[in-house]
Design a protein around this motif. Structure first.
Motif, PDB file in Angstrom:
ATOM      1  N   GLU A  58       5.551  -0.530 -13.810  1.00  0.00           N
ATOM      2  CA  GLU A  58       6.032   0.693 -14.220  1.00  0.00           C
ATOM      3  C   GLU A  58       5.063   2.048 -14.759  1.00  0.00           C
ATOM      4  O   GLU A  58       4.926   2.577 -15.171  1.00  0.00           O
ATOM      5  N   ALA A  59       3.610   0.514 -15.642  1.00  0.00           N
ATOM      6  CA  ALA A  59       2.807   1.072 -16.158  1.00  0.00           C
ATOM      7  C   ALA A  59       1.396   3.092 -14.479  1.00  0.00           C
ATOM      8  O   ALA A  59       2.113   3.215 -14.578  1.00  0.00           O
TER       9      ALA A  59
ATOM     10  N   VAL B  78       3.038   3.020 -12.041  1.00  0.00           N
ATOM     11  CA  VAL B  78       4.516   4.008 -11.318  1.00  0.00           C
ATOM     12  C   VAL B  78       4.000   5.203 -12.028  1.00  0.00           C
ATOM     13  O   VAL B  78       4.164   5.943 -11.524  1.00  0.00           O
ATOM     14  N   ARG B  79       4.610   5.371 -13.414  1.00  0.00           N
ATOM     15  CA  ARG B  79       4.203   6.194 -14.681  1.00  0.00           C
ATOM     16  C   ARG B  79       2.679   7.266 -14.485  1.00  0.00           C
ATOM     17  O   ARG B  79       2.753   8.112 -14.535  1.00  0.00           O
TER      18      ARG B  79
ATOM     19  N   ALA C  33       3.258   9.251 -11.182  1.00  0.00           N
ATOM     20  CA  ALA C  33       4.653  10.157 -11.390  1.00  0.00           C
ATOM     21  C   ALA C  33       3.483  11.619 -12.221  1.00  0.00           C
ATOM     22  O   ALA C  33       3.614  12.359 -11.795  1.00  0.00           O
ATOM     23  N   ALA C  34       2.223  10.691 -12.921  1.00  0.00           N
ATOM     24  CA  ALA C  34       1.549  12.133 -13.802  1.00  0.00           C
ATOM     25  C   ALA C  34       0.689  13.431 -13.081  1.00  0.00           C
ATOM     26  O   ALA C  34       0.537  14.072 -13.338  1.00  0.00           O
TER      27      ALA C  34
ATOM     28  N   TYR D  97      -1.472   2.174  -5.187  1.00  0.00           N
ATOM     29  CA  TYR D  97      -1.137   2.786  -5.975  1.00  0.00           C
ATOM     30  C   TYR D  97      -1.872   4.060  -6.068  1.00  0.00           C
ATOM     31  O   TYR D  97      -2.807   3.412  -5.379  1.00  0.00           O
TER      32      TYR D  97
END
Length: 314
Positions: free
Chosen positions: A95-96, A98-99, A102-103, A269
């Motif tokens: 989750e971190a 992915v964020r 996204a940033a 990622y």
């Protein structure tokens, strides 16, 4: 003994003591039979070659054999270190990650779609991805051929340090990776081979949850996600060949592709790749500081020009 060679030999010895000690402390079982077979093979094959090269006063051959031999030996504690990091069993960090992507405004689905729609591009990135081991083995030999023996030792030592630093960071960032989290299967892809987006999962889950898990070099998988060791090695390979002027740009382009392929053909990622390149930069800076000018001058002449006199080899 030149500084890069001393650094590599020291790293091999210290890492074995520390990593096997940590494995015992963390109660990770290890299958020693294939390890002993590997060590025995290295001693017999490479040890005899190194002895022959030393007795025959053949420094380039000795350096080449030592780089390969120490590289194989160093792979053992480096691999175990990655498993120890994941065995700590910290909460999943997907989750971190992915964020973070996204940033950076990175659209993973759009990126994968772009690559998958272009067969030649997908195949080229796959070739770059699979060149990981070949470059780690071949580049030190090329460096020795071009009279950059100390740089070859430094590259192998840097590879080990990258693995250990990445393992330390990964303790807090275990992750299943993009293909699993975004729910994209191999059947949904036309040209991308996403085998390594899933290949590691059995070992990853087993070392985290199976109390009877046994590490075996025969079942080794790359189980680190953040930072990407693949991207870090890409940066390392590009740096290693930068000193050979007519090969620097081909290797820089190829290894840029290898770093990109960690996203398209594995479980990474974008932020994993950025972090991996950062780790490589840090390690290279430290190794360069330790080894100094020995990394930027030839200690033996290129094999294409003949050897230097023995008295000029340090």
């Amino acid at each position: 003994m030149n500084k890069p060679r001393f650094l590599l030999i020291s790293l091999v010895l210290v890492s074995h003591v520390l990593v096997f000690g940590l494995a015992r402390l963390l109660s990770m079982k290890i299958d020693f039979e294939p390890l002993l077979n590997l060590y025995g093979l290295i001693i017999v094959v490479f040890g005899s070659g190194i002895l022959y090269a030393s007795l025959r006063n053949m420094p380039p051959l000795r350096m080449a054999l030592e780089c390969v031999a120490y590289g194989f030996i160093l792979t053992v504690p480096a691999a175990i270190a990655t498993y120890l990091a994941i065995k700590v069993n910290m909460p999943l960090a997907d989750e971190a990650l992915v964020r973070m992507d996204a940033a950076l405004h990175f659209d993973w689905h759009a990126f994968i779609r772009f690559i998958d729609e272009r067969r030649l591009l997908a195949m080229s990135l796959a070739a770059a991805y699979f060149s990981f081991s070949f470059q780690l083995l071949g580049i030190p030999l090329l460096l020795v051929m071009f009279g950059r023996g100390p740089r070859a030792y430094a590259m192998v030592a840097s590879y080990g340090l990258i693995c250990f630093v990445a393992s330390l960071i990964s303790i807090w960032y275990p992750a299943l990776g993009t293909y699993v989290v975004y729910g994209v299967s191999q059947e949904q892809l036309s040209h991308i081979n996403a085998e390594f987006g899933f290949y590691f999962l059995q070992q990853f889950n087993a070392v985290r949850s199976d109390p009877d898990f046994v590490f075996s070099i025969n079942r080794l998988a790359g189980i680190l996600t953040f930072p990407s060791v693949h991207a870090a090695v890409a940066a390392l390979c590009a740096w290693a060949m930068w000193d050979v002027k007519w090969l620097r740009y081909p290797f820089a382009v190829w290894n840029s592709m290898m770093a990109i392929s960690a996203v398209s053909h594995a479980n990474h990622y974008l932020v994993d790749v950025i972090a991996g390149v950062g780790v490589a930069g840090l390690v290279i800076a430290v190794v360069s500081m330790i080894c100094g000018s020995q990394l930027t001058r030839a200690h033996t002449r290129s094999i294409f020009k003949g050897p230097l006199p023995v008295s000029s080899i340090h």
